[in-house]
Motif scaffolding. Structure first.
Motif, PDB file in Angstrom:
ATOM      1  N   THR A   1      18.112  -1.387 -24.619  1.00 36.81           N
ATOM      2  CA  THR A   1      19.105  -2.562 -24.955  1.00 36.81           C
ATOM      3  C   THR A   1      18.141  -3.836 -25.078  1.00 36.81           C
ATOM      4  O   THR A   1      17.300  -4.178 -24.009  1.00 36.81           O
ATOM      5  CB  THR A   1      19.983  -2.534 -23.525  1.00 36.81           C
ATOM      6  OG1 THR A   1      20.644  -1.461 -23.447  1.00 36.81           O
ATOM      7  CG2 THR A   1      20.955  -3.833 -23.938  1.00 36.81           C
ATOM      8  N   ARG A   2      18.439  -4.590 -26.084  1.00 38.89           N
ATOM      9  CA  ARG A   2      17.490  -5.557 -26.207  1.00 38.89           C
ATOM     10  C   ARG A   2      17.558  -6.732 -25.555  1.00 38.89           C
ATOM     11  O   ARG A   2      16.848  -7.437 -24.914  1.00 38.89           O
ATOM     12  CB  ARG A   2      17.601  -6.129 -27.763  1.00 38.89           C
ATOM     13  CG  ARG A   2      16.604  -6.997 -28.188  1.00 38.89           C
ATOM     14  CD  ARG A   2      16.748  -7.648 -29.804  1.00 38.89           C
ATOM     15  NE  ARG A   2      15.666  -8.494 -29.909  1.00 38.89           N
ATOM     16  CZ  ARG A   2      15.628  -9.234 -31.038  1.00 38.89           C
ATOM     17  NH1 ARG A   2      16.483  -8.507 -31.927  1.00 38.89           N
ATOM     18  NH2 ARG A   2      14.767 -10.002 -31.678  1.00 38.89           N
ATOM     19  N   LYS A   3      19.107  -6.940 -24.933  1.00 38.03           N
ATOM     20  CA  LYS A   3      19.312  -8.124 -24.036  1.00 38.03           C
ATOM     21  C   LYS A   3      19.552  -7.669 -22.664  1.00 38.03           C
ATOM     22  O   LYS A   3      18.684  -7.377 -21.866  1.00 38.03           O
ATOM     23  CB  LYS A   3      20.342  -8.999 -24.495  1.00 38.03           C
ATOM     24  CG  LYS A   3      20.235  -9.706 -25.912  1.00 38.03           C
ATOM     25  CD  LYS A   3      21.146 -10.544 -26.482  1.00 38.03           C
ATOM     26  CE  LYS A   3      20.665 -11.221 -27.673  1.00 38.03           C
ATOM     27  NZ  LYS A   3      21.572 -12.233 -28.286  1.00 38.03           N
ATOM     28  N   ASN A   4      20.818  -7.582 -22.104  1.00 37.07           N
ATOM     29  CA  ASN A   4      21.131  -7.224 -20.880  1.00 37.07           C
ATOM     30  C   ASN A   4      22.090  -5.845 -20.736  1.00 37.07           C
ATOM     31  O   ASN A   4      22.779  -5.717 -21.696  1.00 37.07           O
ATOM     32  CB  ASN A   4      22.253  -8.418 -20.227  1.00 37.07           C
ATOM     33  CG  ASN A   4      21.537  -9.711 -20.295  1.00 37.07           C
ATOM     34  OD1 ASN A   4      20.325  -9.951 -20.133  1.00 37.07           O
ATOM     35  ND2 ASN A   4      22.276 -10.890 -20.737  1.00 37.07           N
ATOM     36  N   THR A   5      21.900  -5.249 -19.632  1.00 33.07           N
ATOM     37  CA  THR A   5      22.459  -4.025 -19.351  1.00 33.07           C
ATOM     38  C   THR A   5      23.134  -4.106 -18.101  1.00 33.07           C
ATOM     39  O   THR A   5      22.523  -4.628 -17.240  1.00 33.07           O
ATOM     40  CB  THR A   5      21.576  -2.894 -19.352  1.00 33.07           C
ATOM     41  OG1 THR A   5      20.646  -2.766 -20.482  1.00 33.07           O
ATOM     42  CG2 THR A   5      22.161  -1.509 -18.875  1.00 33.07           C
ATOM     43  N   LYS A   6      24.307  -3.761 -18.235  1.00 30.61           N
ATOM     44  CA  LYS A   6      25.140  -3.707 -16.955  1.00 30.61           C
ATOM     45  C   LYS A   6      26.032  -2.597 -16.986  1.00 30.61           C
ATOM     46  O   LYS A   6      26.785  -2.149 -17.835  1.00 30.61           O
ATOM     47  CB  LYS A   6      25.964  -4.889 -17.149  1.00 30.61           C
ATOM     48  CG  LYS A   6      26.924  -5.138 -15.766  1.00 30.61           C
ATOM     49  CD  LYS A   6      27.971  -6.385 -15.699  1.00 30.61           C
ATOM     50  CE  LYS A   6      28.429  -6.779 -14.261  1.00 30.61           C
ATOM     51  NZ  LYS A   6      29.261  -8.165 -14.556  1.00 30.61           N
ATOM     52  N   GLY A   7      26.099  -1.758 -15.961  1.00 29.13           N
ATOM     53  CA  GLY A   7      26.756  -0.500 -15.769  1.00 29.13           C
ATOM     54  C   GLY A   7      25.660   0.811 -15.410  1.00 29.13           C
ATOM     55  O   GLY A   7      24.980   0.393 -14.543  1.00 29.13           O
ATOM     56  N   PHE A   8      25.732   1.972 -15.973  1.00 28.69           N
ATOM     57  CA  PHE A   8      24.958   3.032 -15.539  1.00 28.69           C
ATOM     58  C   PHE A   8      24.255   3.488 -16.642  1.00 28.69           C
ATOM     59  O   PHE A   8      24.977   3.855 -17.838  1.00 28.69           O
ATOM     60  CB  PHE A   8      25.827   4.082 -15.270  1.00 28.69           C
ATOM     61  CG  PHE A   8      25.090   5.076 -14.275  1.00 28.69           C
ATOM     62  CD1 PHE A   8      24.841   5.204 -13.090  1.00 28.69           C
ATOM     63  CD2 PHE A   8      24.981   6.214 -15.136  1.00 28.69           C
ATOM     64  CE1 PHE A   8      24.293   6.170 -12.572  1.00 28.69           C
ATOM     65  CE2 PHE A   8      24.171   7.335 -14.591  1.00 28.69           C
ATOM     66  CZ  PHE A   8      23.795   7.258 -13.097  1.00 28.69           C
ATOM     67  N   SER A   9      22.988   3.557 -16.571  1.00 26.53           N
ATOM     68  CA  SER A   9      22.286   4.206 -17.878  1.00 26.53           C
ATOM     69  C   SER A   9      21.487   5.245 -17.210  1.00 26.53           C
ATOM     70  O   SER A   9      20.723   5.382 -16.215  1.00 26.53           O
ATOM     71  CB  SER A   9      21.392   2.918 -18.308  1.00 26.53           C
ATOM     72  OG  SER A   9      21.926   1.961 -18.919  1.00 26.53           O
ATOM     73  N   ILE A  10      21.436   6.444 -18.081  1.00 26.67           N
ATOM     74  CA  ILE A  10      20.852   7.563 -17.718  1.00 26.67           C
ATOM     75  C   ILE A  10      19.910   8.287 -18.798  1.00 26.67           C
ATOM     76  O   ILE A  10      20.297   8.345 -19.914  1.00 26.67           O
ATOM     77  CB  ILE A  10      21.633   8.742 -16.975  1.00 26.67           C
ATOM     78  CG1 ILE A  10      20.642   9.897 -16.380  1.00 26.67           C
ATOM     79  CG2 ILE A  10      22.644   9.192 -18.065  1.00 26.67           C
ATOM     80  CD1 ILE A  10      21.490  10.837 -15.694  1.00 26.67           C
TER      81      ILE A  10
END
Length: 578
Positions: free
Chosen positions: A367-376
């Motif tokens: 993700t180039r900018k912001n990540t919010k949540g769940f990443s696996i």
């Protein structure tokens, strides 16, 4: 009761009328009259003044429309269209979109000259020529179309066209060509019934769509469809159903890129202006603008606008703007703008803007900018700016700022404001401490602490030399610092250590909980010491190693749970290099 219903009916009728009037006014900005009294101002400033008066915006590219010229204007009753003609000397065309007037350069003019109109009943064969209005040259590849029937064609090398149109009333022929101002003429016939006009609108987003310039678009779109995109730009119409074998062989012909369908069925692949319903493609689907609510393809989906709903593809989904809903690609997914929802891929997910929701990939999420949540991800999660929520990766997580929890072997950040859970947690503002210490089991130990005061990890190794031979230890732990002031803090740690003896064959384990008081002696070093509670377990073939057992059996407060498990109170003391 009946009287109340009548009153309610009239109220609803008035409200509906107000909405229709408001919408009509919003779409008729070019015919509004404005008063201007400006002296020596740039055209860009004048456009801003007109937009403020009309409560809309102008959309244009500074690279192709020059607005740096300084002019003066005094008027009290001209329409906005006439003002624009005066500002740009008739070399700019104007299209209305909700809340916008879109300007595009059209330095040239063309003429449409119908040659013949003939046909039985309500079927008409119309032919003619398209000319350059100044030079008289016949124009090649100009788009000639009728908006209601959606019949269209391109002029040949001699500027000639021929159309077959079925109509019950006035026929309006339109001509568009890149860099030329659009032209239309009305053809009247001896008929008694008129047809209902088809909804037709302009979208700047569709005009700038990159889906037809994707590798799939370049491969499968016909030359006629590509030319139509250049000539017609953002003109779109709505039709209930379209079907196609491939993009160049479909029910809408070369007009397919200008049509938004409710249902699109593509045996191999299809090309649309957009979809507002369901689209199914045996191999692929290509859309210029938005797609909602279901899109499925055997291989690829390419969307030039926004996707909303469910998007499925065996290989990949590629959205030029945002995706809201569920997106699943067998290999990868790419979203140009933002993701809001669920994104699943066999290999990787790529979001050029912000992602919010759930991401899962076999190898990595980016993700180039912001990540919010769940990443696996199986290997890595990479975020260009801020990562909040939860990140889980097999190897590493990387972000400029980590505000949530990141779980991986290695977590990397410029700023670690959240929790890094891994062997190494590397950040500019975090811990990178080396400890040299001794405890009651291994006399010499070295450890590396990384993370921050909220949560840090400890990787350690140690050795103890006995009379017969040495045994070794390695361990991992997590800790939290309670900071009292600049000099004193308390570390609460939990760790596990493996003890190896007799040629590394006989393995023993110690699980330890420690409370360590730290005293900072300067900017580069601190001292620590404190008690611990230890639980020892032997996993070897024999109940304990003689050297290790000899050291452990006389510990104070020893608790004996059998030959293999024992507990006692211990200690640790050492120096920390900051």
């Amino acid at each position: 009761m009946e009287k109340k219903l009548n009153i309610l009916f009239y109220i609803m009728l008035v409200l509906a009328g107000c909405l229709l009037i408001t919408n009509a006014l919003a779409q008729d900005n070019l015919n509004r009259t404005v008063a201007l009294n400006v002296k020596q101002k740039k055209i860009a400033d004048i456009l801003n003044i007109i937009g403020e008066k009309g409560k809309f915006y102008f959309s244009y590219s500074n690279d192709v429309i020059k607005t740096d010229s300084v002019v003066s204007m005094v008027t009290s009753g001209q329409t906005i269209k006439n003002l624009l003609d005066e500002l740009f000397h008739g070399k700019v065309d104007y299209k209305e979109s909700p809340g916008y007037i879109i300007l595009r350069p059209t330095p040239y003019r063309l003429s449409l000259v119908p040659d013949t109109i003939a046909g039985p009943g309500n079927v008409y064969y119309i032919s003619g020529y398209v000319y350059d209005d100044v030079t008289g040259k016949k124009l090649y590849n100009a788009s000639v179309y009728e908006r209601n029937s959606l019949e269209s064609t391109l002029t040949d090398q001699n500027g000639h066209f021929q159309l077959k149109i079925k109509a019950n009333g006035m026929i309006t022929l339109n001509v568009s060509k890149e860099l030329y101002r659009d032209t239309s003429i009305n053809l009247l016939n001896n008929v008694n019934v008129s047809i209902k006009p088809r909804e037709y609108y302009y979208s700047a987003d569709a005009a700038n769509s990159k889906s037809d310039r994707s590798w799939l678009g370049r491969m499968f779109l016909s030359s006629g469809q590509k030319i139509q995109n250049l000539n017609l730009g953002g003109y779109l119409s709505t039709v209930p159903v379209q079907a196609s074998l491939v993009p160049s062989l479909g029910s809408h012909g070369i007009m397919s890129g200008q049509i938004v369908n409710n249902f699109s069925f593509n045996l191999l692949g299809g090309y649309n202006g957009g979809v507002n319903g369901v689209e199914l493609g045996g191999l692929f689907n290509i859309n210029k603008q938005d797609v909602k609510y279901v899109q499925a393809a055997g291989l690829f989906n390419i969307v030039g606008g926004n996707s909303k709903g469910i998007q499925l593809a065996a290989v990949s989904n590629n959205d030029q703007k945002s995706m809201t809903g569920i997106q699943a690609g067998g290999l990868y997914n790419m979203v140009k703008d933002s993701l809001n929802g669920v994104q699943l891929a066999g290999i990787f997910n790529h979001v050029s803007g912000n992602s919010k929701g759930f991401q899962a990939a076999g190898i990595y999420n980016y993700t180039r900018k912001n990540t919010k949540g769940f990443s696996i991800a199986g290997i890595a999660n990479v975020t260009g700016n801020e990562a909040s929520g939860m990140q889980v990766a097999g190897i590493f997580n990387k972000a400029r700022v980590i505000k949530g929890a990141s779980f991986a072997l290695v977590n990397i950040a410029d700023t670690l404001d959240g929790y890094g859970i891994g062997l190494l947690n590397i950040s500019r503002n975090g811990y990178a401490k080396i400890e040299v210490y001794s405890d009651e089991v291994t006399t010499t130990n070295i450890a590396f602490k990384s993370g921050n005061a909220k949560l840090y990890s400890v990787v350690s190794g140690g050795v103890n030399f006995t009379e017969k031979h040495a045994f070794y230890s390695y361990g991992f732990g997590l800790g939290h610092d309670f900071i009292f002031n600049n000099s004193f803090s308390l570390s609460a740690e939990g760790s596990t250590h493996a003890l190896l003896a007799k040629g590394w064959k006989n393995q023993n384990q110690i699980n330890r909980v420690s409370a360590l008081l730290n005293f900072r002696a300067g900017s580069k070093a601190s001292f620590f010491a404190g008690p611990s509670f230890n639980v020892y377990t032997n996993y070897g073939d024999h109940p304990g190693d003689s050297d290790i057992q000899q050291i452990i059996k006389n510990k104070p407060g020893l608790i004996d749970w059998g030959n293999r498990t024992k507990g006692w109170i211990g200690w640790s003391a050492g120096i920390t290099i900051l």
